[in-house]
Enzyme design. Sequence first.
Site, short mmCIF file in Angstrom:
data_model
loop_
_atom_site.label_atom_id
_atom_site.label_comp_id
_atom_site.label_asym_id
_atom_site.label_seq_id
_atom_site.Cartn_x
_atom_site.Cartn_y
_atom_site.Cartn_z
N ARG A 238 0.85 -1.18 0.00
CA ARG A 238 0.00 0.00 0.00
C ARG A 238 0.89 1.24 0.00
O ARG A 238 1.92 1.28 0.70
CB ARG A 238 -0.91 0.03 1.24
CG ARG A 238 -2.11 -0.91 1.17
CD ARG A 238 -3.14 -0.47 0.11
NE ARG A 238 -4.30 -1.33 0.08
CZ ARG A 238 -4.45 -2.39 -0.73
NH1 ARG A 238 -3.50 -2.72 -1.58
NH2 ARG A 238 -5.56 -3.10 -0.70
N GLU A 267 -2.96 7.60 -3.97
CA GLU A 267 -3.45 6.93 -5.17
C GLU A 267 -4.83 7.46 -5.56
O GLU A 267 -5.67 7.63 -4.67
CB GLU A 267 -3.53 5.43 -4.84
CG GLU A 267 -3.45 4.56 -6.05
CD GLU A 267 -3.25 3.09 -5.67
OE1 GLU A 267 -2.29 2.79 -4.93
OE2 GLU A 267 -4.07 2.30 -6.11
N HIS A 285 -1.16 0.10 -10.01
CA HIS A 285 -1.80 -0.86 -9.09
C HIS A 285 -2.32 -2.09 -9.85
O HIS A 285 -3.53 -2.36 -9.90
CB HIS A 285 -2.93 -0.19 -8.30
CG HIS A 285 -3.23 -0.91 -7.01
ND1 HIS A 285 -3.68 -0.27 -5.87
CD2 HIS A 285 -3.15 -2.23 -6.67
CE1 HIS A 285 -3.87 -1.15 -4.90
NE2 HIS A 285 -3.55 -2.36 -5.38
C1 DGY Z 1 -5.61 -6.14 -2.73
O1 DGY Z 1 -6.33 -7.13 -2.89
O2 DGY Z 1 -5.44 -5.62 -1.62
C2 DGY Z 1 -4.95 -5.59 -3.93
O3 DGY Z 1 -4.25 -4.43 -3.67
C3 DGY Z 1 -5.96 -5.40 -5.05
O4 DGY Z 1 -5.25 -5.37 -6.23
#
Ligand code: DGY
Length: 319
Positions: A238, A267, A285
């Site tokens: 993240r 983001e 992403h």
């Molecule tokens: C998640 O599942 O947390 C991913 O970041 C989605 O792509």
Amino acid sequence: MSRVVVTGRIPDTAIEKLRAEHEVDAWSGPESIRRDELLRRVAGADAIVSLLTERVDAELLDAAGPQLKVVANVAVGYDNIDVPACVERGVVATNTPGVLTDATADIAFGLILMATRRLAEGERLIRSGQAWKWGMFFLLGSSLQGKTLGVVGMGGIGQATARRAKAFGMEIVYQSRSELDPTIAAELDARRVDLEELLSVSDVVSLHCPYGPATHHLIGAEQLATMKSSAFLVNTARGPIVDEDALATALREGSIAGAGLDVYEHEPRVHPGLLGLDNVALLPHLGSATVETRTAMAMLAADNALAVLSGERPPAAIS
Ligand code: DGY
């Protein structure tokens, strides 16, 4: 029959599965649903199937009403969900672990190769139409064989990334809340260290920890200064785990060699200081973005919602 609200587009197979048992109201607009529209639609919902672009907070839970039983996120990360607010209201929150492990590890390793072997730079050069020819010192990158990968957060995705690195001849160190299962540690020949040691010995640092207050800006100016000047940072977890201001400075000043990012602090906005730098590879992403993976994620979210609606334990409960 219960009412299920799906906050964004998900594969049809998952919608059909939900529709076989319940009334489904699925947002199908090309853009993310507007907040006011979402607040209106969730009123009276028994289940919300949410995407990580939607914030599931106290306001949304209250707009749904006291009959709401489950929030099924179509993602393994759930920083978009206020889990304590769900618990307070007796709402079960679920996620989709496992099914996106390999897809995300593939992207982490792709970014490792993009950054260390300067793949995006080479591609940009060709497309720019600039003259080029093979040269002894042309676009030299760094080899991976014999180098050390530091994995921050050794859950399923961290382990899958380490497995790929092992196949490339890398040594593995990791930082994690708990010790690895001894069989897996032996298979990966992985050594557990603290974050400071990991940052100082690794040639590539790959982030795989969940995001929350404890990991906000886990990698900031001080941590970047601890890394080798020849090292690379990769983030597929993240964005806000990394202080992007500090990262842009470290990359510009050469205090680390490069980075590969799939996620961003704000983001979908990308820090303007990163956009002009050649030593950072940037992806939008894409961690779980394969047809097979997104289908599996949506099906697991549907299974989670259906289980709670029929009074059973869901396969992947967070709370
Ligand atoms: C998640 O599942 O947390 C991913 O970041 C989605 O792509």
